[in-house]
Scaffold this motif. Structure first.
Motif, PDB file in Angstrom:
ATOM      1  N   LEU A 299      19.727 -50.207 -16.127  1.00 53.37           N
ATOM      2  CA  LEU A 299      18.838 -50.277 -14.968  1.00 53.37           C
ATOM      3  C   LEU A 299      18.118 -51.620 -14.895  1.00 53.37           C
ATOM      4  N   ALA A 300      17.819 -52.176 -16.067  1.00 55.86           N
ATOM      5  CA  ALA A 300      17.098 -53.449 -16.136  1.00 55.86           C
ATOM      6  C   ALA A 300      18.002 -54.653 -15.896  1.00 55.86           C
ATOM      7  N   GLY A 301      19.310 -54.410 -15.777  1.00 56.43           N
ATOM      8  CA  GLY A 301      20.243 -55.505 -15.583  1.00 56.43           C
ATOM      9  C   GLY A 301      20.645 -56.195 -16.872  1.00 56.43           C
ATOM     10  N   GLY A 302      20.442 -55.508 -18.000  1.00 56.83           N
ATOM     11  CA  GLY A 302      20.793 -56.089 -19.289  1.00 56.83           C
ATOM     12  C   GLY A 302      22.124 -55.584 -19.800  1.00 56.83           C
ATOM     13  N   ASN A 303      22.379 -55.849 -21.073  1.00 56.61           N
ATOM     14  CA  ASN A 303      23.610 -55.368 -21.700  1.00 56.61           C
ATOM     15  C   ASN A 303      23.342 -55.132 -23.177  1.00 56.61           C
ATOM     16  N   THR A 304      24.272 -54.464 -23.831  1.00 56.97           N
ATOM     17  CA  THR A 304      24.112 -54.117 -25.249  1.00 56.97           C
ATOM     18  C   THR A 304      25.139 -54.846 -26.118  1.00 56.97           C
ATOM     19  N   ALA A 305      25.526 -56.037 -25.687  1.00 50.37           N
ATOM     20  CA  ALA A 305      26.566 -56.769 -26.407  1.00 50.37           C
ATOM     21  C   ALA A 305      26.162 -57.067 -27.845  1.00 50.37           C
ATOM     22  N   ARG A 306      24.879 -57.266 -28.101  1.00 55.00           N
ATOM     23  CA  ARG A 306      24.467 -57.616 -29.467  1.00 55.00           C
ATOM     24  C   ARG A 306      24.084 -56.401 -30.314  1.00 55.00           C
ATOM     25  N   ASN A 307      24.132 -55.211 -29.714  1.00 54.11           N
ATOM     26  CA  ASN A 307      23.807 -53.996 -30.466  1.00 54.11           C
ATOM     27  C   ASN A 307      24.995 -53.542 -31.294  1.00 54.11           C
ATOM     28  N   LYS A 308      24.706 -52.775 -32.333  1.00 58.24           N
ATOM     29  CA  LYS A 308      25.761 -52.059 -33.044  1.00 58.24           C
ATOM     30  C   LYS A 308      26.274 -50.944 -32.134  1.00 58.24           C
ATOM     31  N   PRO A 309      27.412 -50.315 -32.465  1.00 54.91           N
ATOM     32  CA  PRO A 309      27.988 -49.299 -31.563  1.00 54.91           C
ATOM     33  C   PRO A 309      26.958 -48.251 -31.129  1.00 54.91           C
ATOM     34  N   ILE A 310      26.840 -48.073 -29.832  1.00 54.39           N
ATOM     35  CA  ILE A 310      25.838 -47.173 -29.250  1.00 54.39           C
ATOM     36  C   ILE A 310      26.400 -45.755 -29.178  1.00 54.39           C
ATOM     37  N   ASP A 311      25.595 -44.781 -29.585  1.00 55.24           N
ATOM     38  CA  ASP A 311      25.982 -43.373 -29.480  1.00 55.24           C
ATOM     39  C   ASP A 311      25.538 -42.760 -28.154  1.00 55.24           C
ATOM     40  N   GLY A 312      24.605 -43.415 -27.467  1.00 55.57           N
ATOM     41  CA  GLY A 312      24.089 -42.884 -26.226  1.00 55.57           C
ATOM     42  C   GLY A 312      24.977 -43.203 -25.034  1.00 55.57           C
ATOM     43  N   PHE A 313      24.697 -42.529 -23.928  1.00 55.79           N
ATOM     44  CA  PHE A 313      25.423 -42.702 -22.668  1.00 55.79           C
ATOM     45  C   PHE A 313      24.447 -43.083 -21.558  1.00 55.79           C
ATOM     46  N   ASP A 314      24.925 -43.817 -20.591  1.00 53.60           N
ATOM     47  CA  ASP A 314      24.136 -44.078 -19.396  1.00 53.60           C
ATOM     48  C   ASP A 314      24.134 -42.793 -18.556  1.00 53.60           C
ATOM     49  N   ILE A 315      22.972 -42.166 -18.445  1.00 51.81           N
ATOM     50  CA  ILE A 315      22.881 -40.865 -17.767  1.00 51.81           C
ATOM     51  C   ILE A 315      22.240 -40.972 -16.380  1.00 51.81           C
ATOM     52  N   TRP A 316      22.058 -42.191 -15.876  1.00 51.55           N
ATOM     53  CA  TRP A 316      21.354 -42.342 -14.607  1.00 51.55           C
ATOM     54  C   TRP A 316      22.068 -41.637 -13.459  1.00 51.55           C
ATOM     55  N   ASP A 317      23.379 -41.829 -13.348  1.00 53.48           N
ATOM     56  CA  ASP A 317      24.108 -41.170 -12.265  1.00 53.48           C
ATOM     57  C   ASP A 317      24.032 -39.657 -12.383  1.00 53.48           C
ATOM     58  N   SER A 318      24.080 -39.158 -13.598  1.00 52.21           N
ATOM     59  CA  SER A 318      23.986 -37.719 -13.800  1.00 52.21           C
ATOM     60  C   SER A 318      22.625 -37.196 -13.347  1.00 52.21           C
ATOM     61  N   LEU A 319      21.566 -37.953 -13.667  1.00 50.72           N
ATOM     62  CA  LEU A 319      20.223 -37.516 -13.292  1.00 50.72           C
ATOM     63  C   LEU A 319      19.989 -37.611 -11.797  1.00 50.72           C
ATOM     64  N   THR A 320      20.414 -38.712 -11.188  1.00 59.40           N
ATOM     65  CA  THR A 320      20.034 -38.957  -9.803  1.00 59.40           C
ATOM     66  C   THR A 320      21.071 -38.505  -8.784  1.00 59.40           C
ATOM     67  N   SER A 321      22.328 -38.388  -9.188  1.00 57.34           N
ATOM     68  CA  SER A 321      23.369 -37.980  -8.238  1.00 57.34           C
ATOM     69  C   SER A 321      23.905 -36.585  -8.508  1.00 57.34           C
ATOM     70  N   GLY A 322      23.547 -36.011  -9.648  1.00 57.14           N
ATOM     71  CA  GLY A 322      23.980 -34.654  -9.942  1.00 57.14           C
ATOM     72  C   GLY A 322      25.383 -34.536 -10.500  1.00 57.14           C
ATOM     73  N   VAL A 323      26.037 -35.676 -10.809  1.00 54.84           N
ATOM     74  CA  VAL A 323      27.354 -35.595 -11.426  1.00 54.84           C
ATOM     75  C   VAL A 323      27.188 -35.080 -12.850  1.00 54.84           C
ATOM     76  N   ALA A 324      28.266 -34.598 -13.436  1.00 54.97           N
ATOM     77  CA  ALA A 324      28.206 -34.040 -14.787  1.00 54.97           C
ATOM     78  C   ALA A 324      27.716 -35.087 -15.779  1.00 54.97           C
ATOM     79  N   SER A 325      26.980 -34.645 -16.761  1.00 56.85           N
ATOM     80  CA  SER A 325      26.544 -35.563 -17.817  1.00 56.85           C
ATOM     81  C   SER A 325      27.767 -36.109 -18.539  1.00 56.85           C
ATOM     82  N   PRO A 326      27.773 -37.408 -18.861  1.00 57.30           N
ATOM     83  CA  PRO A 326      28.891 -37.965 -19.627  1.00 57.30           C
ATOM     84  C   PRO A 326      28.914 -37.475 -21.063  1.00 57.30           C
ATOM     85  N   ARG A 327      27.842 -36.824 -21.479  1.00 59.98           N
ATOM     86  CA  ARG A 327      27.744 -36.353 -22.870  1.00 59.98           C
ATOM     87  C   ARG A 327      28.301 -34.940 -23.000  1.00 59.98           C
TER      88      ARG A 327
END
Length: 477
Positions: A340-368
């Motif tokens: 949402l902030a326009g950033g990226n996680t290129a320097r992070n170690k492998p992320i376990d989380g998912f971007d859930i914004w579309d699920s929250l705001t559009s009602g699509v299924a959670s990616p998790r």
């Protein structure tokens, strides 16, 4: 004209951030301590009426999005670690709370959410509890992406007015810091009062900055309550017979003060508010975690499933008051907020989380579809709570003792359909061997990245220093 507008409208509907007007928002992340699923005054987090009054959070809920199937970690450090890294505690080595005397910290090789947001120009501040390591300056908020810090470095306190804590040995030490400097002036003032007043001060100060020069902010407000001791100003105790109900009403009042200050600024219109608890309520908290089984520091859903919601002033009427039932986890905030902030996680170690914004705001299924709830260190014997838990779809597997290095299982197994049996009462392990085997294979895959609890071999234990005694880093790393 209509032929031109229709494709544009469809595009906006598909794009959750566009449909809600959320672009590089200010982020106010409010985390309260040890509040259970049944500790608020609105559905679905008021399973059983207890006289709790949280009108400010209720207002956010009525105009925001509630998450009825949201999970944190078992306790304070693990949840905060997962929030800041976007990674399961077992992939970082922060499965246990950091104690005042502990030399280890969340590994310095991890990239924090605050650092990701700082990378894209955010003003970052933490107000309240840290609890992610304090033995070395490199582990403190200023070294981990927060340009402003106010509050305690340690975890819980023995008194929310004195702000002192004992270590493994020696005297109690004072623990309240203002931008990295010990702040004895805080002694005698209730911790939530201090935190709230500083947040409000910072919000008001932004009015003096020209709008074109004003950076978006990430304010992480980490209250120490309703974690014990159950203290709050006398007027709240007089209104409520139950002390925890009084403390909950009190912290809601303070949240309301922050929201009121924010509404009186230009920042309000583009501020995303995220609210959650760090874990469920402690043993002895009565009905706080209903309808779920268990308490903080266990792997039952009472410890893990907590209230959470998001609010933004631009949410359309169709979103306000929505309850999302998808599967969400504390690790999901990092990728969601960074994107949402326009950033990226290129320097992070492998992320376990998912971007859930579309699920929250559009009602699509959670990616998790799964959660590694935890692999707690040690095996505690046949009468103890399970030490490993894994969620896959509707099913939750719990294991007495699982050794990730060898994939060895000992002791009992539990299998529950959490959707049909949220209170974890009917063990299906004896009639679902195939499901258990599938989940065990998935669990083994998750543990390929297992990291034991972080330690600092040979490092001296910490204790308060100086006169009056205070908690400061003691290692030069």
């Amino acid at each position: 004209m209509r032929a031109i507008l229709l494709p544009l409208l469809l595009l906006l509907v598909r794009d959750g951030s566009a449909s809600c007007g959320v672009e590089r928002p200010n982020i106010l992340f409010i985390l309260i301590d040890d509040a259970g699923y049944n500790d608020l005054c609105f559905k679905p987090f008021a399973y059983q009426h207890r006289g709790v009054k949280t009108p400010n959070l209720k207002h956010l809920a009525k105009n925001g999005i509630r998450m009825s199937n949201y999970y944190a970690q078992t306790s304070c450090t693990p949840s905060r670690c997962s929030l800041m890294t976007g990674r399961y505690d077992t992939h970082v080595g922060c499965q246990a709370n950091i104690q005042p005397h502990d030399a280890h910290t969340v590994p310095l090789s991890e990239t924090f959410l605050s650092q990701n947001l700082q990378d894209v120009g955010y003003e970052t501040g933490i107000f309240g509890k840290w609890h992610l390591g304090h033995s070395t300056p490199a582990a403190l908020p200023h070294s981990r992406g927060f340009e402003f810090q106010y509050g305690p470095y340690l975890g819980s306190t023995k008194d929310h007015l004195l702000h002192t804590r004992r270590g493994e040995f020696g005297p109690s030490g004072f623990d309240w810091h203002n931008n990295g400097t010990i702040d004895f002036s805080a002694a005698g003032t209730y911790a939530p009062t201090l935190i709230t007043n500083m947040v409000v001060k910072k919000i008001k100060e932004r009015k003096n900055v020209k709008q074109r020069e004003r950076r978006p902010f990430f304010y992480y407000v980490s209250y120490l309550t309703p974690h014990g001791p159950l203290q709050c100003p006398e007027k709240w105790l007089k209104r409520h017979e139950d002390k925890k109900v009084a403390v909950l009403a009190c912290v809601d009042f303070y949240i309301g003060k922050i929201l009121k200050a924010l509404r009186n600024t230009e920042d309000y219109d583009n501020t995303l508010v995220v609210f959650s608890s760090d874990n469920g309520a402690t043993k002895g908290s009565g009905d706080s975690n209903l309808p779920f089984r268990g308490f903080k520091k266990s792997l039952w859903d009472g410890a893990l499933r907590v209230p959470a919601l998001v609010f933004h002033p631009s949410f359309p009427p169709s979103l306000r008051g929505t309850i999302r039932t998808g599967l969400y986890h504390v690790t999901d905030w990092l990728p969601t907020l960074v994107n949402l902030a326009g950033g990226n996680t290129a320097r992070n170690k492998p992320i376990d989380g998912f971007d859930i914004w579309d699920s929250l705001t559009s009602g699509v299924a959670s990616p998790r579809t799964e959660i590694l709830h935890g692999i707690m260190p040690g095996c505690k014997g046949p009468k103890a709570d399970p030490r490993t838990a894994y969620r896959w779809g509707h099913m939750k597997l719990l294991i007495d003792c699982f050794i990730p290095e060898t994939s060895e299982i000992t002791g009992r197994l539990w299998l529950y359909n959490i959707t049909a049996d949220p209170s974890e009462t009917t063990n299906l392990a004896f009639v679902n061997a195939d499901i258990i085997q599938t989940m065990f294979e998935k669990l083994k895959h998750q543990t390929e990245s297992f990291v034991p609890v972080a330690e600092c071999p040979g490092c001296p234990m910490g204790q308060p220093i100086g006169e009056p005694p205070r908690w400061e880093p003691w290692l030069d790393v």
